[in-house]
Write a protein that holds these residues in place. Structure first.
Motif, PDB file in Angstrom:
ATOM      1  N   ILE A 196       1.718   5.156   0.007  1.00 21.52           N
ATOM      2  CA  ILE A 196       1.160   6.456   0.388  1.00 21.52           C
ATOM      3  C   ILE A 196       2.246   7.506   0.287  1.00 21.52           C
ATOM      4  O   ILE A 196       3.354   7.310   0.782  1.00 21.52           O
ATOM      5  N   GLN A 217       7.783   8.381   0.009  1.00 23.70           N
ATOM      6  CA  GLN A 217       6.681   7.494  -0.301  1.00 23.70           C
ATOM      7  C   GLN A 217       6.739   6.305   0.648  1.00 23.70           C
ATOM      8  O   GLN A 217       7.757   5.610   0.733  1.00 23.70           O
ATOM      9  N   LEU A 218       5.635   6.072   1.346  1.00 22.73           N
ATOM     10  CA  LEU A 218       5.562   4.979   2.307  1.00 22.73           C
ATOM     11  C   LEU A 218       4.975   3.743   1.640  1.00 22.73           C
ATOM     12  O   LEU A 218       3.956   3.822   0.954  1.00 22.73           O
ATOM     13  N   ARG A 219       5.637   2.628   1.837  1.00 24.24           N
ATOM     14  CA  ARG A 219       5.061   1.363   1.398  1.00 24.24           C
ATOM     15  C   ARG A 219       4.874   0.525   2.654  1.00 24.24           C
ATOM     16  O   ARG A 219       5.847   0.175   3.322  1.00 24.24           O
ATOM     17  N   ILE A 220       3.632   0.219   2.959  1.00 18.40           N
ATOM     18  CA  ILE A 220       3.355  -0.620   4.128  1.00 18.40           C
ATOM     19  C   ILE A 220       3.263  -2.060   3.654  1.00 18.40           C
ATOM     20  O   ILE A 220       2.535  -2.370   2.716  1.00 18.40           O
ATOM     21  N   LEU A 221       4.008  -2.912   4.356  1.00 21.04           N
ATOM     22  CA  LEU A 221       3.993  -4.324   3.965  1.00 21.04           C
ATOM     23  C   LEU A 221       3.228  -5.081   5.037  1.00 21.04           C
ATOM     24  O   LEU A 221       3.690  -5.204   6.163  1.00 21.04           O
ATOM     25  N   THR A 222       2.045  -5.543   4.692  1.00 21.12           N
ATOM     26  CA  THR A 222       1.224  -6.176   5.713  1.00 21.12           C
ATOM     27  C   THR A 222       1.286  -7.700   5.677  1.00 21.12           C
ATOM     28  O   THR A 222       0.808  -8.360   6.571  1.00 21.12           O
ATOM     29  N   SER A 223       1.868  -8.254   4.648  1.00 21.86           N
ATOM     30  CA  SER A 223       1.832  -9.724   4.555  1.00 21.86           C
ATOM     31  C   SER A 223       2.845 -10.380   5.476  1.00 21.86           C
ATOM     32  O   SER A 223       3.756  -9.753   5.958  1.00 21.86           O
ATOM     33  N   HIS A 277       0.874  -1.173   0.000  1.00 22.59           N
ATOM     34  CA  HIS A 277       0.000   0.000   0.000  1.00 22.59           C
ATOM     35  C   HIS A 277       0.907   1.216   0.000  1.00 22.59           C
ATOM     36  O   HIS A 277       1.632   1.441   0.955  1.00 22.59           O
ATOM     37  N   HIS A 328       9.485   5.470  13.415  1.00 23.47           N
ATOM     38  CA  HIS A 328       8.484   4.455  13.093  1.00 23.47           C
ATOM     39  C   HIS A 328       8.313   3.626  14.355  1.00 23.47           C
ATOM     40  O   HIS A 328       9.278   3.057  14.861  1.00 23.47           O
ATOM     41  N   ALA A 368       7.626  -1.259   7.216  1.00 27.06           N
ATOM     42  CA  ALA A 368       7.425  -0.115   6.333  1.00 27.06           C
ATOM     43  C   ALA A 368       8.706   0.244   5.611  1.00 27.06           C
ATOM     44  O   ALA A 368       9.801   0.111   6.156  1.00 27.06           O
ATOM     45  N   GLU A 369       8.546   0.686   4.370  1.00 26.56           N
ATOM     46  CA  GLU A 369       9.671   1.215   3.600  1.00 26.56           C
ATOM     47  C   GLU A 369       9.350   2.649   3.243  1.00 26.56           C
ATOM     48  O   GLU A 369       8.227   2.943   2.841  1.00 26.56           O
ATOM     49  N   LEU A 370      10.345   3.509   3.383  1.00 31.57           N
ATOM     50  CA  LEU A 370      10.171   4.891   2.945  1.00 31.57           C
ATOM     51  C   LEU A 370      11.077   5.104   1.754  1.00 31.57           C
ATOM     52  O   LEU A 370      12.304   4.996   1.873  1.00 31.57           O
ATOM     53  N   ILE A 427      16.003   4.044  -0.120  1.00 33.92           N
ATOM     54  CA  ILE A 427      14.911   3.400   0.621  1.00 33.92           C
ATOM     55  C   ILE A 427      15.326   3.220   2.084  1.00 33.92           C
ATOM     56  O   ILE A 427      16.377   2.651   2.381  1.00 33.92           O
ATOM     57  N   ILE A 428      14.482   3.710   2.991  1.00 32.37           N
ATOM     58  CA  ILE A 428      14.674   3.455   4.420  1.00 32.37           C
ATOM     59  C   ILE A 428      13.760   2.292   4.784  1.00 32.37           C
ATOM     60  O   ILE A 428      12.548   2.356   4.527  1.00 32.37           O
ATOM     61  N   SER A 429      14.316   1.239   5.386  1.00 39.40           N
ATOM     62  CA  SER A 429      13.481   0.083   5.751  1.00 39.40           C
ATOM     63  C   SER A 429      13.353  -0.014   7.254  1.00 39.40           C
ATOM     64  O   SER A 429      14.349  -0.170   7.963  1.00 39.40           O
ATOM     65  N   PHE A 430      12.106   0.081   7.714  1.00 36.36           N
ATOM     66  CA  PHE A 430      11.829  -0.068   9.141  1.00 36.36           C
ATOM     67  C   PHE A 430      11.325  -1.467   9.403  1.00 36.36           C
ATOM     68  O   PHE A 430      10.371  -1.913   8.764  1.00 36.36           O
ATOM     69  N   GLU A 431      11.961  -2.178  10.347  1.00 36.75           N
ATOM     70  CA  GLU A 431      11.450  -3.493  10.707  1.00 36.75           C
ATOM     71  C   GLU A 431      10.385  -3.329  11.774  1.00 36.75           C
ATOM     72  O   GLU A 431       9.221  -3.527  11.548  1.00 36.75           O
ATOM     73  N   GLU A 432      10.809  -2.925  12.985  1.00 38.15           N
ATOM     74  CA  GLU A 432       9.837  -2.692  14.059  1.00 38.15           C
ATOM     75  C   GLU A 432       9.933  -1.223  14.427  1.00 38.15           C
ATOM     76  O   GLU A 432       9.725  -0.371  13.592  1.00 38.15           O
ATOM     77  N   LYS A 433      10.282  -0.943  15.663  1.00 35.50           N
ATOM     78  CA  LYS A 433      10.472   0.456  16.030  1.00 35.50           C
ATOM     79  C   LYS A 433      11.801   0.922  15.444  1.00 35.50           C
ATOM     80  O   LYS A 433      12.780   0.184  15.468  1.00 35.50           O
ATOM     81  N   GLY A 434      11.826   2.117  14.916  1.00 36.09           N
ATOM     82  CA  GLY A 434      13.065   2.583  14.306  1.00 36.09           C
ATOM     83  C   GLY A 434      13.148   4.096  14.257  1.00 36.09           C
ATOM     84  O   GLY A 434      12.154   4.798  14.457  1.00 36.09           O
TER      85      GLY A 434
END
Lengths: 333, 164
Positions: free
Chosen positions: A74, B158-164, A72, A121, A128-130, B133-140
């Motif tokens: 945004i 641009q935020l990409r939320i990965l829910t899977s 998704h 975050h 999440a990726e920014l 690209i900044i990748s957040f695993e959990e808190k970051g």
């Protein structure tokens, strides 16, 4: 609890901040397979742990089903527009750019470049990726959007006066979460600037419609604008420095239950809305008045004044009292 | 001088300095935590001494505690000095970063109209510089410095939320 926070800091110790926050409240899968993301976005200015200003908005973005992975996207666009003293936070559904929300702050104290940006975050449920983290110049044709700023807000859910609100006669009603009073003054966080659309609203219900002398029940004076009054049989508006009074009459007798009965009625909602060109509309008690106001002056505050009640005596003076709740004032520029 | 090289070296310099600054912040934070704890210890010790004195306890024991208190206060003063020095170093670092970044930002904006941020992250977070690209695993937590002559600008991600 914020999934994503963009925190611009203006000093090395990070005590002066403009925070742009994004919080996901829910992700729902619809029957057609589309995903709905419900969120709250906010922008606030903080100085030494005090929140000076804050605007927030909720929204829903819809993402079509059929993507390979669960992605998704945004867009978060934070814009500084120096000329209008604005910080603008725009959030857009990348898969459907028509879905977007825009909030912002008009602020003197943060009208400068920050030293940097912290991105936090703190959400365990979603990775999440920014991407594409860039700072760019604005297009020549860029026009800053109009922003609505909240300059007074009181829902009285807790005892205590909200910012800018004072009263000599207020009693807090903890059960109904409102104030019972005969007077108040509300100083706006920032004055309403000249030539700006604005909206002032509140729930106000008189506990008596029987003044001792004359027919005034209450008068709300809005500085540099004029006075809105409730009388026993009508509402009235008098523009500042104008002798003319515009009045509209109730179609039948009114009593306190017209405004409040186990809660505020629609009739109790007082709305004063002004246009940038000086037109003003007042709605109260089911009546409407159209008038004008001097839009060249700024409007810094308003105060409510009461009148002596019929039951008042020499030895026991009594003002007419009112229930008050849900004060809100905004301007748009 | 070759603009590409200038950009490359400025970027490297800023990246290194930003990393130093990030971990300096952490160090200062930890020192300050320890100093606060020590301050509390000293207060407790002072209370204990005062209590023993008013109850006329063994003076020899009281003197041991007083020496202990003095030692702790000396350590605390050293810590405060260190913290001051670290803070001064940090301010210098930030000034250098601001100067270099201002130059780099001007070059990048004149070239392409935008600058890709130089990002410093904590251990749990990753930054792919090439892909931006900044990748957040959990808190970051990621920190980005900003220094530009522009007074109006647009900062986007641009935020990409990965829910899977």
């Amino acid at each position: 609890m914020s999934i994503l926070l963009f925190s611009y800091y203006f000093d090395v110790n990070k005590t002066h901040l403009v925070n742009c926050g994004f919080q996901i409240n829910n992700i729902k899968t619809k029957q057609d397979g589309n995903k709905e993301v419900e969120f709250l976005a906010y922008i606030e200015e903080i100085e030494n742990d005090n929140t000076n200003k804050r605007e927030s908005i909720t929204g829903i973005f819809t993402f079509p089903s059929g993507s390979q992975k669960e992605e998704h996207d945004i867009d978060f666009i934070r814009t500084r527009y120096e000329r209008e003293k604005k910080w603008i936070f725009e959030i857009r559904n990348n898969k459907n750019p028509e879905e977007k929300v825009i909030i912002g702050l008009i602020t003197e104290t943060a009208n400068k470049n920050p030293l940097g940006l912290d991105i936090y975050h703190n959400e365990d449920n979603y990775k999440a990726e920014l991407r594409a983290n860039n700072l760019s110049q604005l297009e020549q044709s860029y026009v800053a959007p109009k922003l609505t700023q909240t300059i007074a807000y009181g829902n009285f859910n807790e005892p205590g006066y909200p910012y800018g609100f004072t009263s000599l006669t207020a009693k807090y009603d903890a059960i109904n979460k409102l104030f019972e009073l005969s007077d108040f003054t509300q100083i706006f966080r920032d004055p309403i600037p000249p030539s700006s659309a604005f909206r002032i609203e509140m729930d106000i219900a008189p506990l008596s419609i029987a003044p001792k002398n004359g027919s005034h029940i209450f008068s709300l004076s809005i500085k540099n604008l004029g006075t809105v009054s409730l009388l026993t049989d009508r509402i009235a508006y008098q523009k500042k420095n104008d002798t003319n009074v515009i009045e509209t009459y109730f179609s039948s007798y009114i009593d306190p239950s017209y405004f409040y009965s186990n809660g505020f009625k629609e009739n109790a909602k007082l709305i004063i809305s002004g246009k940038e060109n000086g037109e003003i509309t007042i709605q109260y008690g089911g009546l409407t008045i159209q008038g004008t106001y001097d839009h060249t002056k700024e409007i810094p505050e308003m105060s409510l004044q009461s009148y002596e009640d019929q039951t008042s005596t020499d030895s026991s003076f009594k003002w007419i009292r009112y229930y008050l709740d849900n004060i809100k004032a905004t301007y748009t520029k | 001088m070759n603009t590409t090289l200038v950009r490359k070296y400025l970027r490297q310099f800023i990246k290194r300095s930003a990393k130093q600054k990030f971990w300096l912040d952490e160090t200062i934070r930890k020192y300050q935590e320890n100093e606060n704890e020590l301050k509390e210890n000293i207060i407790d010790l002072k209370d204990l001494i005062a209590d023993m004195e008013s109850n006329k306890k063994d003076p020899a024991q009281i003197n041991i505690l007083k020496k202990n208190q003095q030692d702790k206060e000396n350590i605390r003063n050293d810590m405060l000095s260190i913290i001051e020095t670290l803070k001064e170093t940090k301010e210098e670092l930030v000034n250098n970063i601001q100067n270099q970044l201002s130059e780099l930002t001007e070059i990048e904006i004149n070239t392409g109209g935008f600058i890709s941020h130089i990002v410093t992250t904590d251990y749990q977070t990753k930054f792919d510089e090439e892909k931006n690209i900044i990748s957040f695993e959990e808190k970051g937590h990621a920190e980005i410095h900003i220094s530009t002559y522009l007074e109006s600008w647009k900062d986007s991600s641009q935020l990409r939320i990965l829910t899977s």
